[in-house]
Design an enzyme around this catalytic site. Structure first.
Site, PDB file in Angstrom:
ATOM      1  N   PHE A 193     111.433 -19.310 -54.445  1.00 59.11           N
ATOM      2  CA  PHE A 193     111.736 -17.757 -54.757  1.00 59.11           C
ATOM      3  C   PHE A 193     112.790 -17.844 -55.925  1.00 59.11           C
ATOM      4  O   PHE A 193     114.014 -18.498 -55.465  1.00 59.11           O
ATOM      5  CB  PHE A 193     111.887 -16.970 -53.381  1.00 59.11           C
ATOM      6  CG  PHE A 193     112.602 -15.717 -53.533  1.00 59.11           C
ATOM      7  CD1 PHE A 193     111.652 -14.674 -54.252  1.00 59.11           C
ATOM      8  CD2 PHE A 193     113.746 -15.387 -53.358  1.00 59.11           C
ATOM      9  CE1 PHE A 193     112.009 -13.447 -54.446  1.00 59.11           C
ATOM     10  CE2 PHE A 193     114.397 -14.016 -53.570  1.00 59.11           C
ATOM     11  CZ  PHE A 193     113.475 -13.048 -54.111  1.00 59.11           C
ATOM     12  N   GLN A 194     112.631 -17.017 -56.724  1.00 58.25           N
ATOM     13  CA  GLN A 194     113.772 -16.631 -57.876  1.00 58.25           C
ATOM     14  C   GLN A 194     114.033 -18.196 -58.542  1.00 58.25           C
ATOM     15  O   GLN A 194     115.429 -18.478 -58.896  1.00 58.25           O
ATOM     16  CB  GLN A 194     115.074 -16.107 -57.315  1.00 58.25           C
ATOM     17  CG  GLN A 194     114.738 -14.713 -56.895  1.00 58.25           C
ATOM     18  CD  GLN A 194     115.899 -13.897 -56.589  1.00 58.25           C
ATOM     19  OE1 GLN A 194     117.034 -14.525 -56.179  1.00 58.25           O
ATOM     20  NE2 GLN A 194     115.821 -12.649 -57.067  1.00 58.25           N
ATOM     21  N   LYS A 204     121.943 -24.149 -55.232  1.00 58.56           N
ATOM     22  CA  LYS A 204     122.549 -23.317 -54.230  1.00 58.56           C
ATOM     23  C   LYS A 204     123.450 -24.259 -53.260  1.00 58.56           C
ATOM     24  O   LYS A 204     124.623 -24.115 -52.863  1.00 58.56           O
ATOM     25  CB  LYS A 204     122.053 -22.395 -53.490  1.00 58.56           C
ATOM     26  CG  LYS A 204     122.594 -21.511 -52.207  1.00 58.56           C
ATOM     27  CD  LYS A 204     121.883 -20.485 -51.746  1.00 58.56           C
ATOM     28  CE  LYS A 204     122.560 -19.635 -50.827  1.00 58.56           C
ATOM     29  NZ  LYS A 204     121.800 -18.416 -50.253  1.00 58.56           N
ATOM     30  N   MET A 222     116.266   1.863 -89.106  1.00 61.73           N
ATOM     31  CA  MET A 222     115.990   0.682 -89.946  1.00 61.73           C
ATOM     32  C   MET A 222     114.318   0.289 -89.970  1.00 61.73           C
ATOM     33  O   MET A 222     113.823   0.204 -91.422  1.00 61.73           O
ATOM     34  CB  MET A 222     116.936  -0.536 -89.729  1.00 61.73           C
ATOM     35  CG  MET A 222     116.866  -1.592 -90.727  1.00 61.73           C
ATOM     36  SD  MET A 222     117.422  -0.844 -92.119  1.00 61.73           S
ATOM     37  CE  MET A 222     119.130  -1.401 -92.031  1.00 61.73           C
ATOM     38  N   GLU A 226     122.350  -8.473 -66.175  1.00 63.24           N
ATOM     39  CA  GLU A 226     122.920  -9.624 -66.832  1.00 63.24           C
ATOM     40  C   GLU A 226     122.891  -9.773 -68.116  1.00 63.24           C
ATOM     41  O   GLU A 226     123.672 -10.592 -68.647  1.00 63.24           O
ATOM     42  CB  GLU A 226     122.013 -10.932 -66.206  1.00 63.24           C
ATOM     43  CG  GLU A 226     122.104 -11.049 -64.606  1.00 63.24           C
ATOM     44  CD  GLU A 226     121.282 -10.291 -63.654  1.00 63.24           C
ATOM     45  OE1 GLU A 226     120.434  -9.512 -64.530  1.00 63.24           O
ATOM     46  OE2 GLU A 226     121.169 -10.573 -62.645  1.00 63.24           O
TER      47      GLU A 226
END
Lengths: 163, 576
Positions: free
Chosen positions: B113-114, B163, B483, B51
């Site tokens: 969940f999630q 959802k 760096m 993602e």
């Protein structure tokens, strides 16, 4: 310097957290905060006190204005204004203390709103300084509990904060 | 009027908003939306492999085109993985709309969940966010989200959708609003004419003027007007890291990038100027150096920005102008042309003579390696510039290679330099190059990276195979976090704490090949040009070019901490 900033914002979920989050995120401090819906239920009025030099306050008002939920705001301390805070305070009061507490409350124009044999609950309205002075006058040793609303304010005269 | 479900309405609204591509990754909370995507043919969905890469790809697309990038992720880890990309876009003011799934409304707050509080987690790094409560609200919220993301100072907007709101069984009458008005959100108007007049007066009276232009000029489509104004005035101009391409680098009035790794002449001109036109910039600490009290001590500062909060944030502006860069430049140009007082040509000539002396220092001069074999990283960028004729889209990751690309590629056009300037996100460059390639299928999309940054999003090699993206990845492989190592060399007595890993690097050639791509390794300076040409000649293939460069090289010039802009380290042995 201490500033009182009043904000009109959308009465939507998450709006308050955006304002509060802005302060922690940018390392500004909030000394007090009070918020409730206005006569227009779609708007909330939030009043906060903060401290900082002119530049910091300018940044605070600019960033508040950038928040999409904020409709309008005013720094009340820029002009003549009225500020009030409400305090409910519970103190120990037995024997001779009862008359002393009653007298002090009258001097400060507070009201005893509840009592038992040993405890007074007092309501006091005024500037934050007056509330502080009342606590000092009572003597901290007898104070059991303090609930303060934080500062609310309004401009003097015809100036209004509205849409 | 069509009866649509929330999921269908979302996709329809995106289409009505003019979106033709979204970058995403499916998951439980967005399955209804993915089904709606499956059943339509108007919007292309690009399946990434992480993602974070979806957000960077959408970001690269936005930087290249000026159109908002759109991302679709699921709830919980999908949403949190997107955060780095959202923060990257936020810091650089990139328009982006991120749609995240959320658990069902009834489960919110139950540690489902999630489940993650996406509106809360993203709050400090978004311009605004929405939580959708009813399917029927979707069209208006999408309209508002794009309006907010793309107007004023652009930025990312999150739309969090539970959802149940996208349930295919629950339909409503769909209509997309044609216009939007929000009482709490106003787009800044044109700059104040009186303030612009004051600024023009300062510029005309200046003896040592300087123009300092940044990313706001690119975002605000002001590059053309800026170029016209700068040429009209004949003043020296510098661009920030974010502003490269706002003024053509090959022009004689351009003194190079300024700041921490800016050119000697740019930083000296800044320090000694007496009038500074700062436009679309925010006086970032990588520009001003750490002590702003030493910044441009003699200058009257004119600051143009669309965001009032950017003005006098770190450096006080003498003449603040709030307005879109384009509108201000247009009026400023007209006022300059009409002004009775003309530029002080005599003083300007003296000033240019002084700048010419600074230029003679040749602060970006490259010293070839003594052995004649070892490749200097700067030489790679110069070679890439020559082969691509300076016309590529160059994205970069973060570190030494980023600075070398910024210093040596020489961008003549806006929107060609795609890098994470504000947040400094390693792993940005490769997915951003994908976004560019999707936006411009026929253009050369180059990703300049290092072996450190590249490993932060290398999984996208699979995405590039799936969609046949012929990106050219130029990895300046110095076997170290260059760096970090440079700072350790300079400030920590050469103690390379956790900045080297030479013994555990993968074989990047085999890695690229395992995904079906081409890998080319370059180790010897004598083969640099030929092998780079070979890579760019493979027009239809992704080529990973692993260039082994001198690991001892540092990026110079470099600002001296706590100093003014004139205080620079010019090489391992020379300071100002």
């Amino acid at each position: 310097m201490r500033h009182i900033i009043s904000v009109l914002m959308e009465n939507e979920p998450g709006a308050l957290s955006r304002v509060v989050g802005l302060f922690s995120q940018r390392n500004y401090n909030i000394d007090s905060l009070t918020v409730a819906p206005t006569e227009d239920q779609s708007l909330s009025r939030l009043t906060l006190t903060t401290t900082g030099d002119e530049r910091r306050i300018e940044q605070i008002t600019k960033h508040l204005n950038k928040l999409v939920d904020v409709v309008k705001l005013v720094d009340l301390t820029e002009g003549a204004h009225i500020e009030r805070e409400l305090m409910l305070i519970k103190v120990k009061a037995t024997g001779a203390q009862r008359a002393e507490v009653t007298r002090t409350t009258e001097i400060f124009r507070g009201q005893v709103v509840d009592l038992t044999n040993s405890v007074f609950s007092i309501q006091l309205i005024g500037t934050s300084d007056k509330l502080d002075a009342f606590i000092t006058a009572l003597g901290e040793s007898i104070v059991l509990e303090v609930a303060r609303t934080g500062v609310s304010g309004i401009s003097r005269g015809e100036k209004v904060l509205t849409l | 009027m069509d009866q649509l479900s929330g999921g269908e309405a979302l996709i329809r609204a995106l289409h009505d908003e003019g979106v033709d591509i979204i970058f995403g990754y499916p998951g439980g909370a967005v399955l209804h939306i993915y089904d709606a995507i499956f059943n339509q043919g108007k919007i292309e969905h690009i399946l990434v492999r992480h993602e974070q890469a979806a957000t960077h790809a959408a970001d690269g697309y936005a930087r290249g085109t000026g159109k908002p990038g759109v991302v679709l992720v699921t709830s919980g880890p999908g949403a949190t993985n997107a955060i780095t990309g959202i923060a990257t876009a936020f810091m650089d003011s990139i328009p982006m709309v991120v749609i995240s799934g959320q658990v069902e409304s009834r489960l919110i707050g139950s540690d489902g969940f999630q489940e993650t509080d996406m509106v809360g987690v993203s709050r400090p790094v978004v311009k605004h966010s929405f939580m959708v409560q009813n399917a029927a609200d979707i069209p208006l919220i999408v309209k508002k989200a794009f309006h907010i993301a793309t107007t004023g100072r652009p930025g990312p907007v999150v739309i969090d959708i539970p959802k149940d709101v996208t349930d295919p069984e629950v339909k409503f009458d769909y209509a997309y609003p044609s216009d939007i008005k929000m009482r709490s959100y106003a787009v800044p108007a044109k700059g104040h004419s009186g303030q612009i007049k004051k600024a023009v007066d300062v510029l005309m009276a200046a003896k040592r003027p300087m123009i300092y232009a940044g990313g706001g000029v690119i975002q605000g489509e002001g590059a053309e007007l800026l170029t016209e104004l700068t040429r009209e005035l004949g003043f020296p101009i510098t661009n920030t890291l974010m502003g490269l391409g706002a003024y053509p680098a090959s022009d004689k009035q351009f003194v190079g990038m300024l700041g921490m790794h800016g050119t000697y002449e740019a930083n000296m001109s800044m320090h000694y100027c007496d009038a500074l036109l700062a436009i679309g910039v925010r006086f970032d600490d990588r520009v001003t150096n750490s002590d702003v009290t030493k910044f441009c001590p003699d200058a009257t500062i004119l600051h143009v920005d669309i965001d009032p909060a950017s003005i006098s944030k770190t450096v006080s502006a003498d003449v603040p102008i709030v307005g879109s860069v384009n509108s201000v430049l247009e009026e400023m140009l007209a006022q300059v042309k009409a002004s009775k007082q003309k530029v002080d040509e005599k003083s300007l000539k003296v000033w240019w003579d002084r700048i010419a002396q600074w230029r003679e220092k040749d602060s970006l001069g490259v010293t070839p390696s003594e052995d004649g074999i070892t490749i200097k990283p700067q030489e790679v960028i110069q070679a890439v510039h020559a082969i691509t004729e300076g016309d590529a889209y160059v994205s970069s990751d973060v570190g030494q290679h980023q600075m070398f690309a910024a210093q040596y590629y020489g961008f003549d056009k806006p929107r060609r330099w795609i890098n994470s300037g504000g947040l400094g996100t390693m792993g940005f460059g490769f997915p951003a190059a994908m976004g560019i390639q999707f936006a411009f299928p026929d253009a050369i999309s180059v990703c300049v990276t290092g072996e450190g940054s590249f490993q932060m999003n290398l999984q996208e090699l699979a995405t590039c195979m799936q969609y046949q993206l012929p990106i050219k990845i130029i990895s300046l492989n110095n076997r170290a976090l260059g760096m970090v190592k440079q700072w350790q060399d300079m400030q920590y007595g050469g103690r390379h704490s956790h900045s080297t890993y030479a013994e555990s690097l993968p074989d990047f050639i085999k890695l690229a090949e395992s995904y079906g791509h081409v890998g080319i390794r370059i180790e010897n300076k004598s083969e640099l040009n030929a092998k780079l040409e070979e890579a760019f000649a493979l027009k239809d293939r992704l080529v990973f070019v692993d260039v082994l460069v001198d690991p001892e090289e540092h990026v110079y010039p470099m600002a001296i901490k706590g100093g003014a802009m004139k205080d620079m380290i010019l090489s391992k042995s020379e300071r100002t």
